[in-house]
Design an enzyme around this catalytic site. Structure first.
Site, PDB file in Angstrom:
ATOM      1  N   GLU A  56       0.821  -1.204   0.000  1.00 40.47           N
ATOM      2  CA  GLU A  56       0.000   0.000   0.000  1.00 40.47           C
ATOM      3  C   GLU A  56       0.861   1.262   0.000  1.00 40.47           C
ATOM      4  O   GLU A  56       1.789   1.400   0.787  1.00 40.47           O
ATOM      5  CB  GLU A  56      -0.903   0.073   1.227  1.00 40.47           C
ATOM      6  CG  GLU A  56      -1.638   1.417   1.274  1.00 40.47           C
ATOM      7  CD  GLU A  56      -2.448   1.663   2.540  1.00 40.47           C
ATOM      8  OE1 GLU A  56      -2.484   0.800   3.428  1.00 40.47           O
ATOM      9  OE2 GLU A  56      -3.049   2.763   2.620  1.00 40.47           O
ATOM     10  N   ASP A 102       9.091   5.867  15.112  1.00 39.51           N
ATOM     11  CA  ASP A 102       8.892   7.286  14.839  1.00 39.51           C
ATOM     12  C   ASP A 102       9.252   8.037  16.111  1.00 39.51           C
ATOM     13  O   ASP A 102       8.659   7.806  17.155  1.00 39.51           O
ATOM     14  CB  ASP A 102       7.413   7.513  14.461  1.00 39.51           C
ATOM     15  CG  ASP A 102       7.122   8.966  14.152  1.00 39.51           C
ATOM     16  OD1 ASP A 102       8.063   9.782  14.135  1.00 39.51           O
ATOM     17  OD2 ASP A 102       5.939   9.298  13.938  1.00 39.51           O
ATOM     18  N   ASP A 129       9.919  11.861  17.705  1.00 41.11           N
ATOM     19  CA  ASP A 129       9.553  13.216  17.377  1.00 41.11           C
ATOM     20  C   ASP A 129      10.043  14.169  18.464  1.00 41.11           C
ATOM     21  O   ASP A 129       9.760  13.952  19.634  1.00 41.11           O
ATOM     22  CB  ASP A 129       8.014  13.235  17.343  1.00 41.11           C
ATOM     23  CG  ASP A 129       7.513  14.234  16.364  1.00 41.11           C
ATOM     24  OD1 ASP A 129       8.261  15.188  16.095  1.00 41.11           O
ATOM     25  OD2 ASP A 129       6.384  14.065  15.894  1.00 41.11           O
ATOM     26  N   CYS A 148      13.580  25.245  22.479  1.00 38.97           N
ATOM     27  CA  CYS A 148      12.492  25.277  21.514  1.00 38.97           C
ATOM     28  C   CYS A 148      11.304  24.537  22.104  1.00 38.97           C
ATOM     29  O   CYS A 148      11.415  23.885  23.128  1.00 38.97           O
ATOM     30  CB  CYS A 148      12.841  24.544  20.221  1.00 38.97           C
ATOM     31  SG  CYS A 148      14.443  24.906  19.537  1.00 38.97           S
ATOM     32  N   ARG A 189      11.437  17.559   9.372  1.00 40.61           N
ATOM     33  CA  ARG A 189      11.197  18.715  10.207  1.00 40.61           C
ATOM     34  C   ARG A 189      11.659  18.511  11.634  1.00 40.61           C
ATOM     35  O   ARG A 189      12.577  19.134  12.108  1.00 40.61           O
ATOM     36  CB  ARG A 189       9.710  19.011  10.195  1.00 40.61           C
ATOM     37  CG  ARG A 189       9.336  20.296  10.883  1.00 40.61           C
ATOM     38  CD  ARG A 189       7.836  20.416  10.854  1.00 40.61           C
ATOM     39  NE  ARG A 189       7.410  21.746  11.237  1.00 40.61           N
ATOM     40  CZ  ARG A 189       6.124  22.062  11.382  1.00 40.61           C
ATOM     41  NH1 ARG A 189       5.209  21.149  11.149  1.00 40.61           N
ATOM     42  NH2 ARG A 189       5.773  23.273  11.742  1.00 40.61           N
ATOM     43  N   HIS A 207       0.302   0.554  10.217  1.00 36.42           N
ATOM     44  CA  HIS A 207       0.570   1.976  10.361  1.00 36.42           C
ATOM     45  C   HIS A 207       1.330   2.490   9.137  1.00 36.42           C
ATOM     46  O   HIS A 207       2.241   1.841   8.655  1.00 36.42           O
ATOM     47  CB  HIS A 207       1.394   2.224  11.611  1.00 36.42           C
ATOM     48  CG  HIS A 207       0.891   3.383  12.387  1.00 36.42           C
ATOM     49  ND1 HIS A 207       1.097   4.669  11.998  1.00 36.42           N
ATOM     50  CD2 HIS A 207       0.161   3.447  13.519  1.00 36.42           C
ATOM     51  CE1 HIS A 207       0.518   5.479  12.861  1.00 36.42           C
ATOM     52  NE2 HIS A 207      -0.058   4.759  13.790  1.00 36.42           N
ATOM     53  N   LEU A 208       0.937   3.659   8.682  1.00 36.27           N
ATOM     54  CA  LEU A 208       1.634   4.229   7.525  1.00 36.27           C
ATOM     55  C   LEU A 208       2.808   5.082   7.992  1.00 36.27           C
ATOM     56  O   LEU A 208       2.789   5.635   9.077  1.00 36.27           O
ATOM     57  CB  LEU A 208       0.669   5.107   6.730  1.00 36.27           C
ATOM     58  CG  LEU A 208      -0.515   4.374   6.110  1.00 36.27           C
ATOM     59  CD1 LEU A 208      -1.641   5.330   5.805  1.00 36.27           C
ATOM     60  CD2 LEU A 208      -0.076   3.647   4.852  1.00 36.27           C
TER      61      LEU A 208
HETATM   62 ZN   LIG Z   1      16.164  23.663  20.332  1.00 42.50          ZN
END
Ligand SMILES: [Zn+2]
Ligand code: SF4
Lengths: 450, 458
Positions: A68, A136, A138, A149, A189, A350-351
């Site tokens: 898929e 994954d 993040d 940040c 990102r 899961h994609l």
């Molecule tokens: Zn930072």
């Protein structure tokens, strides 16, 4: 601005999309060029075919076609269950639809595009049968341990948290679980993706995937709450010991302490003191630090000084209590241990975004990261779409279309992908296929001789 | 007397272990009545296990619970029949529970839990015999290799507070894939894909095997059921299987209980005081959006039926909401039917039963759906907010969240019940309608005592 001599391509792009041109040099127009000239269609096809490309007698010709893909188009139109029976179908569809995002899903029992036809037949045969083991990670999940940040932002002070995550997970996948074909990819990102592609990884059941994800989990509570780490037992598991001594401790003490100024203000050090369950210890330390506030003439980094003091107090003779000694490790783990999105890893269906996609918000390409040299990876230097097109432009028109990529800063990423990941992977896929085939031949011979 | 002879092929060899692997159905002759009775008895065991698990019982407690349940329900006056009863009941329930993904999942986990604890109750010899019967091709780790990794094995043992392995301890080296639960808990040393399993952890290997055998078998049974058995047995087995399937072994909440009958005008009041969170949420969403998707209509509609809302009242109630959104006409055309349907039509043997917690927890609501169990399906933040709206104090919220994290949703619900009513609920919450009726009982008692002037200062 980029001016490339292919007016025809430009003509195909409708004005509305151009009007939607997003931030930082990302727009549908550029993307079309990228898919036309730079995106490694053939490599992606080779990878996901796992040597089932029609040459070996034992290969499964339907394999790639049961995978898929899903495309996110402009305006958030989402096409799931796309499938392609060969390389050119894949390439043509990508070029034609120009997806803002390409996701890769599992290999199903049957062609996902025809799943409805099968579901009619009653037997529930449409089901995922193979899928890379994926992770994954993040940076936005680290918001309670970084002060530079927050959210989707990332800078060179907090990015090393990702580097550490790669190291811890990569070492364990290889040494503990015995996997060899592991691809790390910048998510474009704010994080990284990991694809474990060994045959036995692809064939893991959901239960086994969940087990691996849980093996990596040290945060108590809910997956997303990352409230804190609790390390129990009389000793740490060898995996945790190795992660601590080989990666986390050093990173925490030599980098994170200072880069995030973990002890520089009362508000910050209170967060750490909260993790110590002994009032007498915390008030002793608090007293010390509050009185030393004014007299900080020392040139030494206050974060390092205070950490050493804290460690000393926790590990000193009288405070020997098991729980308190463990506190030092708990603090280090809380701040540095990888925070995996568990749900992504647990299920086959899961994609996950394909490598070499371009992130629509940053315009950066999702390039592979070399885990052996991951500390050298700088997310702010990852090529952007507009930069790549400019490089193409500067390179001018050359005869050999095929190697256009090499002229751009994407060339390095691509050759890493090929030499360090794809080639060894395909080699071992072929070997596996060969030995399976031989075993089968052997078996049929045996049955003949009976 | 009617004799049932299962159609499957007989086992190739006689099983002698007291703990069967249920590899093939027995070629036994069974009276039709026994067929059903045995299955009911086993279902009681499985149900008991399921309750135990959802109440968060520890492994040791589970072992005792299983032992008790088994003794109480699976005994048989003839010693020789005990084994048969075990095997037959298992195979009957396979037929009952093979038919949907949810049923299979439930049956698989309960049977596996049962097997696990029965295995732990076996003698070491029987355990080894079973290992052999499963044909697990594992060899013990050789001395030389053991010495090399000994330090790590000791480390693991200490990390899970187990006795340090002695120098002649036996370890099995197996692919890590075969012991997922040991991997998940970091309870073993893993190196290059091999897991080193201590003798006292072997149960986990066996259970994994058992589980995967049963899981495959259930899929096969399902195919056979739909392709042949259902038709072949339509006059004998099929009705039994279907009625077993729809029977809920707890109290029957499809019939309104003793406090029965609420009228439309009281609903808001009792919703606030006595609905469990899952139903409160649906109820509030319905009032807010004047609409609920199918899953929500079923879950709430059947619950209200169990609570005592009569068909006519139910129609009025749903219509009052839906017509604000879709208009009265569309309601009559598209929605009224399914509400009538929920109340079952005359002469029909099965009637729609209100969902149990088990069922609700296993639902998979998707975007736009509000059904399901909030303890399972809400995000942590949403759940916190919902609990505090219900009036659960902060301390209790933390306790509830703790249960949720450990996936004991019904326990979380029980704690919520206790926090709101200020009384303990020993039986635990197993059914939203039970939550409701227990709550009503308590409230009636309270109002009674206050009428008599005995109320304490609140
Ligand atoms: Zn930072
Ligand atoms: S545990 Fe049961 S009653 Fe409580 S909210 Fe969940 S489904 Fe409803």
């Amino acid at each position: 601005m980029v001016e490339i001599d292919n007016g025809r391509d430009d003509m195909l792009i409708d004005g509305q999309r151009l009007g939607n041109a997003a931030t930082d040099g990302f727009n549908a127009n550029y993307l079309k060029l990228y898919y036309g000239k730079l995106f490694p269609h053939a490599d992606i096809f080779k990878w996901l075919s796992y040597a089932n490309d029609g040459k070996h007698p034992a290969c499964d010709k339907s394999y790639f076609g049961r995978r898929e893909f899903s495309f996110t188009l402009d305006n958030d139109i989402y096409l799931r269950f796309q499938s392609f029976s060969n390389e050119s179908e894949l390439e043509n569809s990508i070029k034609e639809k120009c997806p803002f995002k390409i996701d890769i899903g599992p290999v199903y029992s049957v062609d996902p595009a025809k799943r409805h036809a099968y579901s009619q037949s009653g037997n529930n045969v449409f089901t995922p049968v193979e899928r890379e083991l994926i992770f994954d990670i993040d940076i936005s999940d680290y918001d309670n341990v970084r002060y530079c940040c927050s959210g989707a932002d990332v800078c060179l002070d907090c990015w090393p948290l990702m580097t550490v995550a790669i190291k811890v997970i990569d070492i364990s996948l290889r040494d503990d679980f015995g996997f060899n074909h592991i691809l790390w990819v910048f998510s474009g990102r704010r994080g990284v993706h990991c694809w474990v592609c060994d045959g036995k990884a692809r064939r893991l059941t959901n239960e086994q995937r969940t087990a691996i994800a849980d093996y990596f989990r040290v945060y108590k509570g809910n997956e997303n709450s990352s409230k804190g780490v609790s390390l129990t037992g009389h000793a740490l598991h060898p995996f945790l010991v190795r992660s601590y001594t080989e990666v986390l401790k050093d990173f925490f003490e030599t980098k994170l302490l200072s880069s995030q100024n973990l002890f520089s203000t009362q508000e910050r050090y209170e967060k750490i003191l909260e993790m110590i369950p002994d009032e007498s210890v915390t008030s002793e330390i608090r007293g010390k630090w509050e009185s030393s506030k004014r007299s900080s003439i020392s040139k030494e980094d206050i974060n390092v000084v205070r950490w050493e003091q804290l460690k000393h107090t926790l590990q000193s003779g009288q405070k020997k209590a098991q729980g308190l000694r463990r506190c030092v490790e708990e603090i280090v783990f809380s701040f540095t241990y990888p925070r995996i999105d568990m749900e992504v890893s647990k299920h086959m269906n899961h994609l996950l975004k394909a490598p070499f996609c371009v992130h629509p918000k940053t315009g950066r390409v999702c390039v592979p990261i070399d885990p052996k040299h991951c500390e050298e990876f700088d997310p702010t230097l990852v090529p952007t779409l507009s930069q790549l097109l400019e490089e193409l432009n500067i390179g001018g028109l050359r005869a050999d279309d095929d190697n256009e990529c090499d002229r751009t800063s994407l060339g390095k990423s691509l050759s890493f992908f090929r030499s360090s990941f794809l080639r060894p992977l395909l080699k071992s896929c072929k070997e596996e296929m060969e030995s399976l085939h031989n075993a089968k031949l052997q078996q049929s011979k045996n049955s003949l001789s009976w | 007397m009617e004799i049932v002879r299962p159609q499957w092929k007989p086992p190739s060899n006689d099983i002698v272990s007291t703990l069967p692997l249920y590899r093939s159905a027995p070629a036994l002759e069974v009276r039709l009545e026994d067929f059903e009775l045995y299955a009911m008895d086993r279902l009681r065991v499985l149900k008991g296990i399921s309750d135990g698990l959802s109440r968060g019982k520890k492994p040791e407690e589970m072992k005792n619970l299983v032992n008790d349940l088994w003794k109480v329900n699976m005994k048989h006056p003839q010693a020789s029949e005990v084994f048969n009863k075990d095997v037959i009941s298992h195979f009957v329930l396979r037929l009952v529970y093979c038919r949907t993904e949810d049923l299979r999942k439930w049956f698989l986990s309960m049977e596996t839990a049962l097997f696990r604890h029965r295995f732990r109750l076996l003698t070491a010899d029987s355990q080894r015999a079973l290992l052999a019967e499963l044909g697990l091709p594992y060899k013990a780790v050789a001395r030389a290799e053991f010495e090399v990794i000994k330090e790590k094995l000791v480390q693991v043992a200490r990390s899970i507070s187990q006795p340090i392995p002695s120098s002649d301890a036996i370890f099995y080296k197996v692919p890590f894939e075969e012991v997922p639960e040991l991997v998940a808990g970091r309870r073993i040393f893993i190196c290059k894909g091999h897991a080193y399993v201590a003798m006292n952890q072997v149960v986990s290997l066996v259970v994994t095997q058992f589980r995967s055998l049963l899981s495959k078998a259930l899929i096969l049974t399902n195919r056979k059921w739909t392709s042949m058995i259902r038709e072949q047995e339509k006059d004998r087995l099929t009705p039994i299987v279907e009625s077993l399937c729809s029977s809920y072994l707890g109290p029957d909440y499809s019939q309104p209980n003793e406090f029965a009958e609420i009228s439309v005008k009281d609903i808001d009041l009792v919703a606030k005081s006595s609905f469990p969170l899952c139903m409160r949420h649906l109820f509030e969403k319905l009032r807010e959006d004047h609409h609920l998707k199918h899953g929500g209509r079923m879950q709430l509609g059947l619950f209200l039926k169990g609570v005592g809302l009569k068909l006519d009242d139910a129609l009025a109630f749903w219509k009052a909401e839906f017509s604000q959104k879709v208009g009265a006409e569309r309601f009559d055309k598209e929605y009224a039917y399914s509400i009538r349907h929920n109340y079952g039509r005359e002469g029909k043997r099965t009637d729609y039963t209100p969902y149990s917690c088990q069922k609700i927890i296993s639902l998979t609501p998707s975007v736009g759906d509000h059904h399901g169990c909030p303890y399972r399906h809400f995000s942590e933040d949403n759940l916190r907010a919902a609990l505090s709206r219900m009036g659960v104090n902060n301390g209790a919220v933390e306790d509830v969240m703790d249960k949720v994290r450990n996936r004991h949703y019904q326990l979380a619900c029980t704690l919520t019940f206790e926090a709101i009513h200020g009384l303990s609920c020993d039986a635990g919450i197993n059914h939203p309608n039970q939550y409701f009726s227990d709550s009503q009982k308590i409230l009636k008692l309270k109002s009674h005592s206050s009428e008599q002037g005995e109320s304490t200062a609140d």
